[in-house]
Design an enzyme around this catalytic site. Structure first.
Site, PDB file in Angstrom:
ATOM      1  N   ALA A  88      32.379  44.028  39.416  1.00 29.29           N
ATOM      2  CA  ALA A  88      32.500  43.026  40.482  1.00 29.29           C
ATOM      3  C   ALA A  88      33.645  42.079  40.143  1.00 29.29           C
ATOM      4  CB  ALA A  88      31.207  42.236  40.604  1.00 29.29           C
ATOM      5  N   LYS A  89      34.052  41.296  41.085  1.00 25.44           N
ATOM      6  CA  LYS A  89      35.016  40.221  40.808  1.00 25.44           C
ATOM      7  C   LYS A  89      34.871  39.180  41.898  1.00 25.44           C
ATOM      8  CE  LYS A  89      38.181  39.440  37.676  1.00 25.44           C
ATOM      9  NZ  LYS A  89      38.130  39.912  36.279  1.00 25.44           N
ATOM     10  N   GLY A  90      35.138  37.936  41.536  1.00 22.35           N
ATOM     11  CA  GLY A  90      35.040  36.874  42.535  1.00 22.35           C
ATOM     12  C   GLY A  90      36.137  35.870  42.342  1.00 22.35           C
TER      13      GLY A  90
END
Ligand code: NAD
Length: 430
Positions: free
Chosen positions: A119-121
């Site tokens: 994931a990445k944010g």
């Protein structure tokens, strides 16, 4: 699924050097998918993020005015376990960038044999123009907007560009307030006092050092006869330089956003670190000669560690690089167009998804320690990290050798194959 035709490889469209990060990731993914004869359905499944979330973050600024920021969280894949990936604060954060970085996290965790997805944010903002109070409000509102996404068993964020231990502490506190219980395992890269892990801060640089030594061993190079150039003197670059120096290498070039520095006799890394602690950047560092930023990457050396940012080695400068080994400390420092040039020159590139995976590995250790409630010694953290990095390097090397491809494509093959095989076993829920 098994009745479908194999995925058909098409030559990628020509791309510019400032590459769309997602397309750049997909170019390498496509080559690996082709070599693996990936079925079209599986190909489609693995390239598509499972969730892409955009949230609005309204904040009352210090003067009372309301400003709205945009936040993102992309879950690329969670088939191996809860998704894992950093949160970055920067003015150019975009959904495409998040998608690429999230996919890289899936591949990184698969290579390292960590039971996490990717994931990445991020939040599109300029943190240098925000007060600590505004940063706290942004972090808390971002977290509460994503309260149903985050969770120790769902999605576990970590620091990335311009986010740090304090920001992770606010994520942890906000999540814990909503859950009505303290939940340290919801985020990694926390301060030690809140359930952080010993060795987490140095983990990425330590992993780079281990990768560099593994690559040097393959080429029969001895640390004491090896010269090293490091671009980027922040968390990853400075620690890689320091640890390689401790191994006996001579660090002849370092650089950061303020400039580049060269000393053929070797730079005193402790002094450079001290200089940066006092002056924030390397600008004016007296222990080396100032040189052009571009010249740094092209210095005569054995090992080059790009540990600053993406798109630094491009088709324009790849032909001028003289290093025998490149260890990618940064994410995406080499463009897809530069890859074949480096390969043609016989440069051994340890790809980002392997070289800088020490950070996520110790994040995994932190999550494990938080869940068990028992904390490890620094020796235990470092020795387990070393073992896992060496095993991952070996697996990537063997895969690359088997398919007669670069370590980068070998790493993608290893990762994609693992996720695809897991998908086959689990099947598609409908
Ligand atoms: P950082 O902010 O601590 O350091 C970045 C360094 O790069 C600084 O010294 C900065 O001055 C320098 N820099 C920035 N722009 C530059 C330019 N144009 N030319 C030369 N130098 C420049 O960041 P970091 O945590 O060390 O991360 C560096 C890279 O490593 C990023 O690509 C990041 O995504 C990647 N990475 C970091 C971690 C981690 O655990 N910190 C883990 C995996 C990957």
């Amino acid at each position: 699924m098994s009745t479908q035709q194999p995925f058909i490889y098409r030559e990628p469209a020509p791309i510019l050097d400032k590459e769309n990060p997602f397309e750049s990731m997909m170019q390498r993914f496509d080559v690996a998918a082709h070599l693996l004869n990936l079925e079209p359905g599986v190909y489609e499944y693995l390239k598509t993020p499972v969730r892409q979330i955009i949230v609005s973050i309204p904040i009352a600024m210090d003067n009372g005015e309301v400003k709205v920021f945009e936040g993102f969280r992309v879950i690329h894949n969670d088939i191996l376990g809860p998704s894992k990936g950093g949160i970055r604060y920067a003015p150019d954060v975009s959904l495409d960038e998040m998608k690429a970085l999230a996919a890289w996290m899936t591949w990184k965790c698969a290579i390292m044999n960590i039971p996490f997805g990717g994931a990445k944010g991020g939040v599109r903002c300029d943190p240098s123009r925000l007060s600590p109070l505004q940063l706290e409000k942004i972090t808390r509102r971002y977290t509460s907007n994503l309260i149903d996404t985050f969770g120790p068993d769902r999605d576990v964020p970590a620091p990335d560009m311009n986010t740090n231990e304090q920001i992770m502490a606010w994520v942890m506190d906000t999540y814990s307030m909503h859950m009505r219980k303290t939940e340290p395992a919801v985020v990694t890269g926390k301060p030690l006092l809140l359930g952080g892990s010993l060795g987490r801060r140095e983990a990425t640089g330590r992993g780079c050092m281990i990768s560099a030594l593994s690559a040097m061993e393959k080429l029969g190079m001895k640390p004491k006869d090896t010269t090293v150039v490091v671009q980027g003197f922040g968390n990853v670059g400075s620690i890689t330089a320091q640890l390689l120096r401790e191994q006996g290498c001579r660090i002849i070039g370092v650089g950061d956003v303020s400039g580049a520095f060269y000393n053929k006799k070797g730079i005193d890394i402790e002094k450079a670190l001290e200089w940066v602690r006092t002056n924030r950047t390397l600008a004016g560092f007296p222990g080396a000669e100032a040189i052009d930023q571009d010249a740094l990457l092209e210095l005569e050396c054995d090992v080059l560690v790009p540990a600053a940012k993406e798109d630094q080695i491009t088709h324009r400068n790849a032909g001028k690089i003289k290093a025998k080994i490149i260890v990618e400390g940064a994410n995406g420092p080499t463009t897809a167009k530069a890859d074949p040039i480096l390969q043609e020159k016989g440069i051994l590139v340890v790809p980002d998804i392997l070289a800088n995976a020490g950070g996520v590995t110790v994040s995994y250790f932190e999550w494990v320690q938080d869940r068990v409630g028992y904390f490890w010694s620094l020796d235990r953290v470092n020795s387990r990290l070393e073992r896992m990095m060496k095993e991952a390097f070996h697996s990537v090397f063997v895969t690359a050798d088997k398919y007669k491809v670069s370590l980068r494509i070998g790493a993608y093959i290893l990762a994609i194959d693992k996720v695809a095989r897991t998908l086959k076993l689990r099947g598609i829920y409908a």
